[in-house]
Structures are given as C-alpha cells and as structure tokens.
Design a protein around this motif. Sequence first.
Motif, short mmCIF file in Angstrom:
data_model
loop_
_atom_site.label_atom_id
_atom_site.label_comp_id
_atom_site.label_asym_id
_atom_site.label_seq_id
_atom_site.Cartn_x
_atom_site.Cartn_y
_atom_site.Cartn_z
N ARG B 79 -25.39 3.32 24.10
CA ARG B 79 -24.55 3.18 22.94
C ARG B 79 -23.22 3.90 23.21
O ARG B 79 -23.21 5.02 23.71
N HIS B 80 -22.12 3.23 22.92
CA HIS B 80 -20.81 3.85 23.09
C HIS B 80 -20.06 3.76 21.77
O HIS B 80 -20.28 2.84 20.99
N GLU B 81 -19.15 4.70 21.58
CA GLU B 81 -18.39 4.68 20.33
C GLU B 81 -16.90 4.56 20.62
O GLU B 81 -16.35 5.32 21.42
N ILE B 82 -16.28 3.59 19.97
CA ILE B 82 -14.83 3.46 20.09
C ILE B 82 -14.22 3.84 18.74
O ILE B 82 -14.71 3.44 17.69
N GLU B 83 -13.14 4.59 18.79
CA GLU B 83 -12.50 5.01 17.55
C GLU B 83 -10.99 4.79 17.68
O GLU B 83 -10.40 5.22 18.67
N VAL B 84 -10.40 4.12 16.71
CA VAL B 84 -8.95 3.94 16.70
C VAL B 84 -8.42 4.56 15.42
O VAL B 84 -8.88 4.22 14.32
N ILE B 85 -7.50 5.49 15.56
CA ILE B 85 -6.95 6.18 14.40
C ILE B 85 -5.43 6.08 14.45
O ILE B 85 -4.83 6.30 15.51
N TYR B 86 -4.85 5.73 13.31
CA TYR B 86 -3.38 5.71 13.27
C TYR B 86 -2.91 6.56 12.10
O TYR B 86 -3.37 6.39 10.97
N GLU B 87 -2.01 7.50 12.37
CA GLU B 87 -1.46 8.33 11.31
C GLU B 87 0.00 7.99 11.12
O GLU B 87 0.81 8.12 12.03
N GLN B 88 0.31 7.53 9.92
CA GLN B 88 1.65 7.05 9.66
C GLN B 88 2.71 8.13 9.83
O GLN B 88 3.77 7.90 10.40
N GLU B 89 2.40 9.34 9.32
CA GLU B 89 3.41 10.40 9.34
C GLU B 89 3.85 10.72 10.76
O GLU B 89 5.03 10.92 11.02
N LEU B 90 2.88 10.76 11.66
CA LEU B 90 3.19 11.09 13.05
C LEU B 90 3.59 9.84 13.84
O LEU B 90 4.10 9.93 14.94
N GLY B 91 3.34 8.66 13.24
CA GLY B 91 3.58 7.42 13.96
C GLY B 91 2.74 7.36 15.21
O GLY B 91 3.17 6.86 16.24
N LEU B 92 1.53 7.94 15.13
CA LEU B 92 0.73 8.17 16.33
C LEU B 92 -0.60 7.43 16.26
O LEU B 92 -1.33 7.56 15.29
N LYS B 93 -0.87 6.65 17.31
CA LYS B 93 -2.16 5.97 17.39
C LYS B 93 -3.00 6.65 18.47
O LYS B 93 -2.53 6.87 19.57
N LYS B 94 -4.22 7.00 18.09
CA LYS B 94 -5.09 7.63 19.08
C LYS B 94 -6.34 6.79 19.25
O LYS B 94 -6.90 6.28 18.28
N ILE B 95 -6.76 6.66 20.50
CA ILE B 95 -7.94 5.87 20.80
C ILE B 95 -8.95 6.75 21.53
O ILE B 95 -8.60 7.43 22.48
N TYR B 96 -10.16 6.76 21.02
CA TYR B 96 -11.20 7.56 21.65
C TYR B 96 -12.34 6.68 22.12
O TYR B 96 -12.78 5.80 21.39
N LEU B 97 -12.79 6.94 23.32
CA LEU B 97 -14.02 6.30 23.81
C LEU B 97 -15.03 7.42 23.97
O LEU B 97 -14.80 8.36 24.74
N ASN B 98 -16.12 7.34 23.22
CA ASN B 98 -17.12 8.41 23.21
C ASN B 98 -16.48 9.78 23.02
O ASN B 98 -16.71 10.70 23.79
N LYS B 99 -15.62 9.86 22.01
CA LYS B 99 -14.96 11.11 21.59
C LYS B 99 -13.89 11.60 22.56
O LYS B 99 -13.28 12.63 22.34
N LYS B 100 -13.71 10.89 23.66
CA LYS B 100 -12.72 11.32 24.64
C LYS B 100 -11.48 10.45 24.49
O LYS B 100 -11.57 9.23 24.49
#
Lengths: 200, 336
Positions: B79-100
């Motif tokens: 099982r793997h986890e993908i996470e995509v988070i975007y914060e408008q204030e920072l204009g920053l998109k972060k992508i994590y694969l298994n928390k990394k």
Amino acid sequence: MSWVPSSLKKLIENLKKLPGIGERSGFRIAYFLLKDRDTLENLIESLREVNERVKLCKICHGFSEDTDICPICTDERRNSGVLCIVERPEDVNIIESVQGLGWKYHVIGGVLSPVRGITLDKLNIFDIRDRIRKENIKEIVMALSPDVEGDATISYILQLLSDMEVSISRIAVGLPRGIDITLMDPFTLKESILGRRKLK
Amino acid sequence: MLVDISLTFFRNFHEKNFKFEDGLNFIIGPNGSGKTNILEAIGYLSQAKSFRKVADKDVISLGEKFFRIEGNIFRDELRHEIEVIYEQELGLKKIYLNKKQMERSSRLFSFLPSLISTDRDQEIIDGPPSERRNMINRLISIASPSYMNLLIDYKKVIENKNFLLREKKVAELGPWNGKQEELTKQIVRERASFIEKINIPYKNISKEFLNGKTSVVTYIPSMDGDMHLYRFIDEEMEIGYSIYGPHRDYFEFMIDDRPAKIFGSEGEKRLSILAFFFTFLTVYKPDSIVVLDEPFGVIDKRGMNVVLSYLIKNQTFISAPFLDNDFRTSYNVITL
Ligand SMILES: Nc1ncnc2c1ncn2[C@@H]1O[C@H](COP(=O)(O)OP(=O)(O)O)[C@@H](O)[C@H]1O
Ligand SMILES: [Mg+2]
Ligand SMILES: [Zn+2]
C-alpha cells in the motif's frame, strides 16, 4: 515575542544559511554554543583558521593549505599519467578514497548550465590543455554529473582537446541517472571507475 | 490500483472519502453534483495538476485557503500513499509519496500512470500541435518510462539553448546542439515506432466507433534523425530560440484520409481519441488507470458495450448522469 539578544538573533540568522539548518536547528545550535563556551571558543578558532589557511590550488583548483599549490599537485609519486576531472573540491577526496593515491585532479568548479548562469568562462577548463602538456598526462578520466549538463560539459571538453594525444574516458554512468558521485556508495563508485567508458 | 481518495476543500467537497474497486467504477449523479470534480482529483494523483487546465488555486473550495487530496494505492503487493497539498497563501504545491516529499512532480506520473479522456479531447485534434505532442508523450511515457527521462533531458537542453540564442552566445551552442541531436534521434525513433505499432490496430478499432470510417495518425518529425543542427544556427539566432527538433514535431489525426480537424464532426473527434486510447490499451497493455468523463454523451448503447469490452484489464473510472440497472449490479457504483 520575548526579548532575545540581538547578537544571538544574528547568529541564528547566519546559522540558517548553512545547508540543512532551519529555524529550529539554528536556534538549538546557538543556545548550545552559549551554554558550552569551550566548544564555542574552539569553533571560533577553527572557523578563523580554515578561512585563513585553506585556499584553492592555483593548478588543480582543489583545496590547498597555506601554499598556492596543493600537496597533490606537488606529489612526485603521482606519475600514473591520469588526470581526473571533477566538479567540486570535495569530489577529489571522494574519488581518492576509493581510487588510491596515483591520480592527479582538476576541479572545474561545476557543469555548464547557461540558464543558471554557469557559462564556459565560469569553469576552469581552459588550463587543462596546458596541464596535459606540462605534466605528461596520458589519460583524462571525467567524473562529472551523469545528467545533460554533465554531458554537455564533457562534449565541450572533448572538442577542446580534440587535437591532443590523450585518451579520454568517463566513469560509468550508473542507474538511476542523476545520481552524482557524492551520493554513491564506495563500492558502486569503485565499480564505476573500473568500468569507465572510453570516449576518445 | 487506486483504493480510495480523500478530499479536503477540493471544489464542492469539503471533507469526503470515496472507495474504489479494481475494474470498473461508475460515478453517477446529476449535472453539477461533482462527478468531474472527483475525476479531476484522481487526475491530480497522477499528473499533479488539473486536466481542466485551471490554476491550482481555482480548485480550492470557495472561501477556503488550501486543498488536500490523499490517495491510497495498492501496487506491488504494497500500500502506498500519495498526497497533494496546495496552499494558496504560499502559492505552494507539495507532493508526498509515502510521507516523503517528491522533488519532481513528473515522477508521480510514472508511479500512477493515467489515461484521461474528457469532453476536452476534441482540443487534442483541434488545438495547436503541442496538444497532440503532449498526449502522445504521455502515452509513450506510460508504455516506456525511460522515454520520460529523454523528454526531461531534452527540455533542459532546449532551455539552455534558448538562453544562449537569446544572449547571442553562438560560440557556446556546440555542446547543446550535440546533445539535442543525440536526444532527437532517440525521441524520433520512439515516436515513429509508437505510431507505426499503433496505426494498423487503430484503423480496425476506430472503425467500430466511427460507423465504418477509419482513423490513423500521421507523424511528421520536424527534423530527420541524421540532420545536423548547425545548418540552422543562423535561422535560430535570428529568431532567438530553438525552432527545429522534437519540440516542433507534428502529429495529425486523419479520418478516412482527411484531416479530422477540418472534416470531422465534434462527436467523431471525441470518438477518434477514445478509439486511440483503447488501441493503446490493447496494443501495450499498460498498467495504468483509465478515467473517462461522460463518454456516453457521444456513444449509444451499442457503443457503450464496445467501450466496456476494452476496459477489462485496467482500473477505470467512468462518470455518467445515470446508469442502466444491468450495469448497476456488475460494477462498483458511487452515487452522488
Ligand atoms: N472551487 C470551487 N469551490 C466550490 N464549488 C465548486 C468549485 N468549483 C466548482 N464547484 C462546484 O462544482 C460543481 C460542478 O461539479 P462538476 O464535477 O463539474 O459536476 P458534474 O457532476 O456535472 O461533472 C458546480 O456546482 C460548482 O459550483
Ligand atoms: Mg462533468
Ligand atoms: Zn593542486
């Protein structure tokens, strides 16, 4: 926010400029140093010393200490005729740790990347010809990043040396592509050096 | 396969989880209920951006400051986890694969390859050549992951070359032109063999969708494999950027030997692309998810069964306004 001495704030700001150190660890290091004044004094001394004594060698552009020319360049026993081209001064130690003490080195200071401002004139490549002639170099071993910038740099150096009688090879580019020598384990690095591919 | 997806402040979903199954997953609901939004979120897990060509900030729920998409994937018996988070204030998109955190979002695509078909497919045929190049690049990358590395390298070469052309530093172009020639050979070879491999089955498969008409794709490389770039230096200098090479290659969809762009109906265009995707699935049998946004708008009931017959192997997500009862019992259905 509570009061913090301004000199301490300045120290934290400066620590944060170091690789891998953020707000939290900067804070911890600064407070640690203020508690342990012996370590602090030693560190001050040590920082001053490297700053004064360590410079870049006039021949290979690697590190030297006190002298203009480093001990590697003046070492008479390094007469294997191999000159290894690397990107950074620290790469010399990495290669030397698996390769032994026979080679000489030339630190070019990076790889070509015009978009990041690294153009030909920023690299120490034009003095390689001179070294080949004066130091009786028979083989050039390129240990540059295995990526397009490394490829482009190597192809430029090949062109630069096209009329010279010297064999040129590149350390085997392992998979995954993009892993440079600072990230390789010693065994893999040794294998890559042994399996170097002849370019000319 | 994608096991489930959790959305936080994504479009009309403030906090919502959907569970999926291997095979076909239908997402059913009236207009405006959020079917495309779910598919869009699935697309984010693979391509790190919206397939609707909107900015990241626009998919944040109105009035909120960030969105988060989390997906669990079952792959290689893990099982793997993908996470995509975007914060408008920072204009920053972060992508994590298994928390990394992932440095390059393009790596996500090789982790969860996707084939996405929407009512925008028409633009692939009607739009500028880059639309078709991008689509073909995506498919070849699914079939052969090393192709993506060629494209990443090629892009870097062109960026550096364009910089030098803009600054009129001709003397330094040599190594980059050399590298571009080398990569061009490999990219053109991959593209040509892809198109060759796909065209004959594509003719047959498109026939089923286009009432007897047949589609093919023609490929015209901008530069022959044995051409040398120094011939174009003056021209490229004048213009100030690179104009020959795979970034200028041309693909065209033809229906019955005529350009689909000019002669195809809107429905025929979408069906041609769908048939192209199904041909790809049939020929390459890739391990990718398939996303179809309301494909049945242009397909009748007979066509629907044809579509489903191509989707036996890949995990597939299909949105539709309603669904016949006989489908309801055999597949996973999410009703909005
Ligand atoms: N950023 C947003 N914040 C909140 N709601 C949104 C946002 N973007 C779109 N919506 C809502 O999502 C709905 C459209 O969802 P969509 O998935 O396109 O529907 P459909 O089921 O027809 O495919 C609309 O009701 C729209 O108001
Ligand atoms: Mg929709
Ligand atoms: Zn030296």
